[in-house]
Design a protein around this motif. Sequence first.
Motif, mmCIF file in Angstrom:
data_model
loop_
_atom_site.group_PDB
_atom_site.id
_atom_site.type_symbol
_atom_site.label_atom_id
_atom_site.label_comp_id
_atom_site.label_asym_id
_atom_site.label_seq_id
_atom_site.Cartn_x
_atom_site.Cartn_y
_atom_site.Cartn_z
ATOM 1 N N UNK A 26 12.497 18.662 4.835
ATOM 2 C CA UNK A 26 12.854 18.438 6.068
ATOM 3 C C UNK A 26 13.216 16.857 6.589
ATOM 4 N N UNK A 27 12.250 15.879 6.047
ATOM 5 C CA UNK A 27 12.248 14.628 6.321
ATOM 6 C C UNK A 27 13.743 13.888 5.449
ATOM 7 N N UNK A 28 13.852 14.451 4.519
ATOM 8 C CA UNK A 28 14.942 14.142 3.630
ATOM 9 C C UNK A 28 16.499 14.377 4.400
ATOM 10 N N UNK A 29 16.416 15.504 5.157
ATOM 11 C CA UNK A 29 17.703 15.863 5.817
ATOM 12 C C UNK A 29 17.843 14.856 7.097
ATOM 13 N N UNK A 30 16.548 14.891 7.896
ATOM 14 C CA UNK A 30 16.713 14.110 8.941
ATOM 15 C C UNK A 30 16.939 12.747 8.762
ATOM 16 N N UNK A 31 16.710 12.029 7.623
ATOM 17 C CA UNK A 31 16.860 10.751 7.247
ATOM 18 C C UNK A 31 18.439 10.454 7.066
ATOM 19 N N UNK A 32 19.041 11.539 6.166
ATOM 20 C CA UNK A 32 20.266 11.555 5.859
ATOM 21 C C UNK A 32 21.175 11.737 6.900
ATOM 22 N N UNK A 34 23.621 14.573 9.644
ATOM 23 C CA UNK A 34 24.233 15.891 9.408
ATOM 24 C C UNK A 34 25.219 15.737 8.220
ATOM 25 N N UNK A 35 25.117 16.771 7.477
ATOM 26 C CA UNK A 35 25.896 17.147 6.488
ATOM 27 C C UNK A 35 25.451 16.882 5.001
ATOM 28 N N UNK A 36 24.127 16.597 5.074
ATOM 29 C CA UNK A 36 23.732 16.448 3.625
ATOM 30 C C UNK A 36 23.665 17.472 2.797
ATOM 31 N N UNK A 37 24.057 17.701 1.579
ATOM 32 C CA UNK A 37 24.342 18.617 0.555
ATOM 33 C C UNK A 37 22.769 18.633 -0.128
ATOM 34 N N UNK A 38 22.569 20.225 -0.650
ATOM 35 C CA UNK A 38 21.380 20.490 -1.237
ATOM 36 C C UNK A 38 21.055 19.542 -2.545
ATOM 37 N N UNK A 39 22.265 19.150 -3.195
ATOM 38 C CA UNK A 39 22.153 18.365 -4.363
ATOM 39 C C UNK A 39 21.690 17.026 -4.013
ATOM 40 N N UNK A 40 22.216 16.422 -2.745
ATOM 41 C CA UNK A 40 21.626 15.067 -2.385
ATOM 42 C C UNK A 40 20.102 15.271 -1.927
ATOM 43 N N UNK A 41 19.834 16.421 -1.307
ATOM 44 C CA UNK A 41 18.358 16.426 -1.054
ATOM 45 C C UNK A 41 17.576 16.684 -2.171
ATOM 46 N N UNK A 42 18.022 17.502 -3.293
ATOM 47 C CA UNK A 42 17.087 17.515 -4.525
ATOM 48 C C UNK A 42 16.985 16.189 -5.185
ATOM 49 N N UNK A 43 18.021 15.419 -5.028
ATOM 50 C CA UNK A 43 17.883 14.049 -5.754
ATOM 51 C C UNK A 43 16.896 12.977 -5.071
ATOM 52 N N UNK A 50 17.213 24.497 -8.026
ATOM 53 C CA UNK A 50 16.709 25.734 -7.416
ATOM 54 C C UNK A 50 15.515 25.788 -6.473
ATOM 55 N N UNK A 51 14.655 24.901 -6.543
ATOM 56 C CA UNK A 51 13.632 24.791 -5.742
ATOM 57 C C UNK A 51 13.952 24.327 -4.281
ATOM 58 N N UNK A 52 14.967 23.416 -4.308
ATOM 59 C CA UNK A 52 15.529 22.530 -2.981
ATOM 60 C C UNK A 52 16.180 23.862 -2.342
ATOM 61 N N UNK A 53 16.931 24.724 -2.939
ATOM 62 C CA UNK A 53 17.675 25.816 -2.378
ATOM 63 C C UNK A 53 16.554 26.721 -1.718
ATOM 64 N N UNK A 54 15.761 27.237 -2.274
ATOM 65 C CA UNK A 54 14.565 27.903 -1.676
ATOM 66 C C UNK A 54 13.933 27.362 -0.554
ATOM 67 N N UNK A 55 13.506 26.080 -0.465
ATOM 68 C CA UNK A 55 13.008 25.375 0.470
ATOM 69 C C UNK A 55 13.898 25.154 1.682
ATOM 70 N N UNK A 56 15.356 24.870 1.229
ATOM 71 C CA UNK A 56 16.242 24.665 2.523
ATOM 72 C C UNK A 56 16.514 26.207 3.207
ATOM 73 N N UNK A 57 16.395 27.331 2.412
ATOM 74 C CA UNK A 57 16.915 28.533 2.978
ATOM 75 C C UNK A 57 15.544 28.657 3.860
#
Length: 259
Positions: A26-32, A34-43, A50-57
């Motif tokens: 959540x914090x990674x998306x907030x700091x990035x 609108x428009x941050x990808x799952x790959x960017x969040x995982x990085x 796969x873990x990131x997709x579960x958390x995002x979902x």
Amino acid sequence: MTVETDECRPVPDGLVGSVQRALRVLEAVASAGDGVTAKAVARRCGFKLSTTYHLLGTLVHEGYLVRLPNARGYGLGYQVAGLHQRLHEQLRPGPGVADALRHAHRVGGTAVYFSVLRDAHLVVADVVDSPRTPRVRPLDVGFHEAAHATAFGKVLLAFLPAGQRRDYLAGAGLRRLTSRTVTRLADLEDQLARVRATGVADEIEEFRPDLACVAAAVRDDRGTVVGAVAASAPAPYFDAHRDRMIEAVRQGADLLSPC
């Protein structure tokens, strides 16, 4: 006493790892933004994709994130706005605080802030500013970081019981924010001793370059410090109008101190 930094802060027992990971996402998306990808969040978080997709979902399902159209990625959801609004409502001080801040704003010609001790955090509860003298970001309602580098934080730290102050600093650390941030406990304690003697704290470019702040203690009817009125301004303004800013926060604090 050794004050630990954020990186080596002891981790309490009983924390739920999956919740911590979700909050990091959540914090990674907030700091990035609108428009941050799952790959960017995982990085950013250091998680498997796969873990990131579960958390995002999960966060999308609960309304804390939204999936943006046209493969733009993820953004903050509207549940976050609701939480922010409820925090404002819980922190909202009485009408006397707003009047005192408006008075200090007029006297000092700067943005002014009211901060309090809430649970184990030193938090901004109200702000009065104007288009000509706007509040400093991120110093807004709910801000609760960097007490060692802010004037209102120094006021509240100075008057905490020694054991409580030690515990707070052990958890929060003395993170360097600028080249002038005080990061040695002995130096901070010297500052806090002067604050206890005068009831006023200041900081020049410790929190942010080119910014200066000053704050005065607010006391309850027993003389206990329960808050602080602070003012912020560009460092050159502070150099030219130091006495005016100090008088503004003193008057604001006096209006809120019944004793």
